[in-house]
Structure formats: structure tokens, C-alpha cells
Design a protein around this motif. Structure first.
Motif, mmCIF file in Angstrom:
data_model
loop_
_atom_site.group_PDB
_atom_site.id
_atom_site.type_symbol
_atom_site.label_atom_id
_atom_site.label_comp_id
_atom_site.label_asym_id
_atom_site.label_seq_id
_atom_site.Cartn_x
_atom_site.Cartn_y
_atom_site.Cartn_z
ATOM 1 N N TYR A 1 -4.331 23.998 -12.084
ATOM 2 C CA TYR A 1 -2.928 24.170 -11.741
ATOM 3 C C TYR A 1 -2.686 24.138 -10.237
ATOM 4 C CZ TYR A 1 -2.616 25.457 -16.609
ATOM 5 O OH TYR A 1 -2.697 25.437 -17.970
ATOM 6 N N GLU B 1 -3.540 18.325 -19.242
ATOM 7 C CA GLU B 1 -2.302 17.600 -19.031
ATOM 8 C C GLU B 1 -1.170 18.617 -18.984
ATOM 9 O OE1 GLU B 1 0.487 14.317 -21.323
ATOM 10 O OE2 GLU B 1 -1.573 14.645 -21.973
ATOM 11 N N LEU B 2 -0.449 18.634 -17.886
ATOM 12 C CA LEU B 2 0.677 19.545 -17.747
ATOM 13 C C LEU B 2 1.910 18.900 -18.348
ATOM 14 C CD1 LEU B 2 0.123 20.734 -14.078
ATOM 15 C CD2 LEU B 2 -0.567 21.875 -16.176
ATOM 16 N N LEU B 3 2.606 19.622 -19.193
ATOM 17 C CA LEU B 3 3.801 19.121 -19.850
ATOM 18 C C LEU B 3 5.030 19.791 -19.277
ATOM 19 C CD1 LEU B 3 2.594 19.286 -23.556
ATOM 20 C CD2 LEU B 3 2.584 17.311 -22.037
ATOM 21 N N GLU B 4 6.087 19.037 -19.179
ATOM 22 C CA GLU B 4 7.352 19.609 -18.747
ATOM 23 C C GLU B 4 8.129 19.993 -19.993
ATOM 24 O OE1 GLU B 4 11.412 18.236 -16.557
ATOM 25 O OE2 GLU B 4 9.546 17.386 -15.845
ATOM 26 N N ILE B 5 8.372 21.284 -20.142
ATOM 27 C CA ILE B 5 9.085 21.783 -21.311
ATOM 28 C C ILE B 5 10.477 22.223 -20.862
ATOM 29 C CG2 ILE B 5 9.116 23.514 -23.145
ATOM 30 C CD1 ILE B 5 6.039 23.581 -22.899
ATOM 31 N N PRO B 6 11.502 21.573 -21.386
ATOM 32 C CA PRO B 6 12.857 21.953 -20.972
ATOM 33 C C PRO B 6 13.228 23.336 -21.485
ATOM 34 C CG PRO B 6 12.945 20.378 -22.748
ATOM 35 C CD PRO B 6 11.498 20.527 -22.376
ATOM 36 N N LYS B 7 14.049 24.012 -20.725
ATOM 37 C CA LYS B 7 14.533 25.326 -21.141
ATOM 38 C C LYS B 7 15.720 25.134 -22.067
ATOM 39 C CE LYS B 7 13.153 27.647 -16.931
ATOM 40 N NZ LYS B 7 13.592 28.370 -15.744
ATOM 41 N N TYR C 1 18.862 19.241 -26.234
ATOM 42 C CA TYR C 1 17.398 19.138 -26.220
ATOM 43 C C TYR C 1 16.920 18.247 -27.374
ATOM 44 C CZ TYR C 1 12.556 20.381 -27.059
ATOM 45 O OH TYR C 1 11.212 20.330 -27.294
#
Length: 55
Positions: A23, A33-39, A51
Motif C-alpha cells: 500500500y 490489486e487495489l480496487l476503487e470501491i465507490p461509496k 452505483y
């Protein structure tokens, strides 16, 4: 953060077996693998619908 408390390393990201190096530095023993998780605001239904429509 036991390696830091034990005095093995001064920064947790320097400990080879810690995922913190992935990180902080983007390197490590195992590639992650870093994922972008929407709020999603569950109190606003429109936020959830927005979403779902992006998928």
C-alpha cells in the motif's frame, strides 16, 4: 505492528511479510490489486441506483 514494537524494523512498510509495503511502496512479496470501491449512501436510494447503473 508487532515488528515495529519488537524493534525488527522502524517502519511497518519495511517489514517484508507485511502487506503495508504494497500500500505504501507498491511492492511486496505478493502482488495485490487495489480496487476503487465507490461509496454508497444507503439512506439515499438514488445513490444506490447510481452505483448499480455504473456496473
Amino acid at each position: 505492528m508487532n515488528p515495529v514494537r519488537a524493534g525488527i524494523v522502524s517502519n511497518i512498510e519495511d517489514y517484508i511479510y507485511s502487506s503495508a509495503s504494497n500500500y505504501v511502496n507498491g511492492t511486496g512479496i505478493i502482488e495485490i490489486e487495489l480496487l476503487e470501491i465507490p461509496k454508497v449512501d444507503v439512506l439515499k436510494p438514488s445513490s444506490f441506483d447510481k452505483y448499480i447503473s455504473q456496473k
